[in-house]
Design an enzyme around this catalytic site. Structure first.
Site, PDB file in Angstrom:
ATOM      1  N   ARG A  48      -9.543 -46.479 -42.282  1.00 11.86           N
ATOM      2  CA  ARG A  48      -8.330 -45.681 -42.281  1.00 11.86           C
ATOM      3  C   ARG A  48      -7.264 -46.341 -41.422  1.00 11.86           C
ATOM      4  O   ARG A  48      -7.488 -46.659 -40.256  1.00 11.86           O
ATOM      5  CB  ARG A  48      -8.650 -44.284 -41.738  1.00 11.86           C
ATOM      6  N   GLY A  67     -11.657 -26.895 -27.626  1.00  8.20           N
ATOM      7  CA  GLY A  67     -12.490 -28.057 -27.368  1.00  8.20           C
ATOM      8  C   GLY A  67     -12.819 -28.765 -28.678  1.00  8.20           C
ATOM      9  O   GLY A  67     -12.396 -28.336 -29.757  1.00  8.20           O
ATOM     10  N   GLN A  70     -16.669 -30.671 -33.545  1.00 10.27           N
ATOM     11  CA  GLN A  70     -17.536 -31.638 -34.229  1.00 10.27           C
ATOM     12  C   GLN A  70     -17.603 -32.935 -33.431  1.00 10.27           C
ATOM     13  O   GLN A  70     -16.582 -33.602 -33.227  1.00 10.27           O
ATOM     14  CB  GLN A  70     -17.009 -31.932 -35.631  1.00 10.27           C
ATOM     15  N   GLU A  87     -12.390 -41.461 -35.380  1.00  9.37           N
ATOM     16  CA  GLU A  87     -11.277 -42.047 -34.610  1.00  9.37           C
ATOM     17  C   GLU A  87     -10.117 -41.067 -34.463  1.00  9.37           C
ATOM     18  O   GLU A  87      -9.474 -40.997 -33.412  1.00  9.37           O
ATOM     19  CB  GLU A  87     -10.791 -43.346 -35.256  1.00  9.37           C
ATOM     20  N   ARG A  88      -9.829 -40.300 -35.534  1.00 10.93           N
ATOM     21  CA  ARG A  88      -8.735 -39.322 -35.454  1.00 10.93           C
ATOM     22  C   ARG A  88      -9.061 -38.267 -34.384  1.00 10.93           C
ATOM     23  O   ARG A  88      -8.196 -37.870 -33.603  1.00 10.93           O
ATOM     24  CB  ARG A  88      -8.526 -38.657 -36.809  1.00 10.93           C
ATOM     25  N   ARG A 124     -14.362 -37.159 -46.659  1.00 15.91           N
ATOM     26  CA  ARG A 124     -13.307 -36.287 -46.153  1.00 15.91           C
ATOM     27  C   ARG A 124     -12.012 -36.433 -46.962  1.00 15.91           C
ATOM     28  O   ARG A 124     -11.059 -35.704 -46.739  1.00 15.91           O
ATOM     29  CB  ARG A 124     -13.003 -36.634 -44.690  1.00 15.91           C
TER      30      ARG A 124
END
Length: 286
Positions: A48, A67, A70, A87-88, A124
């Site tokens: 990505r 918080g 996942q 990473e996101r 995703r």
């Protein structure tokens, strides 16, 4: 109520266990550990490339309130932890000011990590078609994989892999248009039938300016191809033969030429490399 995530590609499911069970919104896994955010590093094989600021901002605000629900998936690399998936989420955690991040540590090599990152993004639907194509191309090159092998690993058909990677053969600006969402991969596949790169670009700009859908794009390129052939041809060709050529080109995704003789004829089908030939054969033998 427990919800199990969708499975990975056939090959990856045997290599990485994805038994992350979610119960009432909370992750439950014995390998979840809180890791210093400074020790977590990006994955150079992250497929990505674009992270939309609005979505990232929304995730950041959610993390500040609730918080990180996942965990991020990482692997140990020397004294650091390299991201496999998430990473996101990591970027949002940094923006939210978190000092530690819940992580699942996987003991996998670089190849498996790269494949997992790709599949996670595909599932995703986070990747645009060009990011996906570049990721497939890199995996095949770096790990000497055939399209068939990669298809088995990521749970896609070989023809899907081939058609996606072919988008990279488009004129550079058109590749950018698809990456930005101004054109779809469907538009790109139709434009691949135009071999002249300048004509490809002109057609792409016309699609964008007139907001043409894929069907309208097919009609436009068919008319353009027929007009070009009529202008350049030295013979008065049978319109029925020309229609057959157009239908074949649309089906096979490549240039097709029907040559008529007095009592017999022949079909010329262009292909661009061995992988493209395999793709065409697969279409013909379905």
């Amino acid at each position: 109520m427990s919800v199990k995530k969708r499975g990975l590609g056939k090959g990856l499911s045997a290599l990485i266990s994805e038994e992350i069970i979610v119960d009432e919104g909370k992750p439950s896994n014995e390998f979840v550990e809180n890791i210093d955010i400074k020790l977590i590093i990006p994955n150079e094989n992250q497929p990505r490339q674009e992270f939309h600021e609005d979505a990232l901002s929304d995730l950041t605000n959610s993390i500040k309130i609730h918080g990180l629900i996942q965990p991020i998936i990482v692997r140990k690399v020397k004294n650091k932890y390299e991201i496999i998936a998430g990473e996101r989420r990591l970027r949002a955690c940094k923006a939210a000011g978190l000092e530690e991040v819940p992580c699942i540590i996987k003991d996998v090599n670089t190849e498996v990590s790269a494949k997992f990152a790709l599949v996670e993004n595909i599932q995703r639907e986070d990747l645009n078609p060009i990011e996906e194509a570049l990721a497939y191309k890199k995996l095949m090159k770096d790990y000497n994989l055939t399209q068939e092998e990669l298809a088995n690993e990521v749970g896609k058909s070989r023809s899907y892999i081939a058609n996606t990677v072919r988008l990279l053969n488009l004129e550079g600006e058109i590749v950018d248009y698809i990456a930005k969402g101004e054109l779809t991969s469907g538009h790109g596949k139709v434009l691949l039938g135009i071999k002249d790169k300048q004509q490809q670009l002109l057609a792409a700009k016309k699609i964008i300016d007139n907001n043409l859908n894929v069907r309208q794009t097919e009609e436009m390129t068919n008319k353009k191809t027929i007009a070009t052939k009529s202008t350049n041809s030295k013979e008065n060709r049978d319109p029925h033969i020309m229609d057959l050529e157009e239908n074949l080109m649309r089906t096979l995704g490549t240039k097709v030429n029907l040559i008529q003789g007095n009592k017999k004829g022949k079909i010329e089908i262009e292909y661009y490399g061995y992988e493209d030939l395999e793709r065409i054969i697969e279409v013909l033998t379905k």
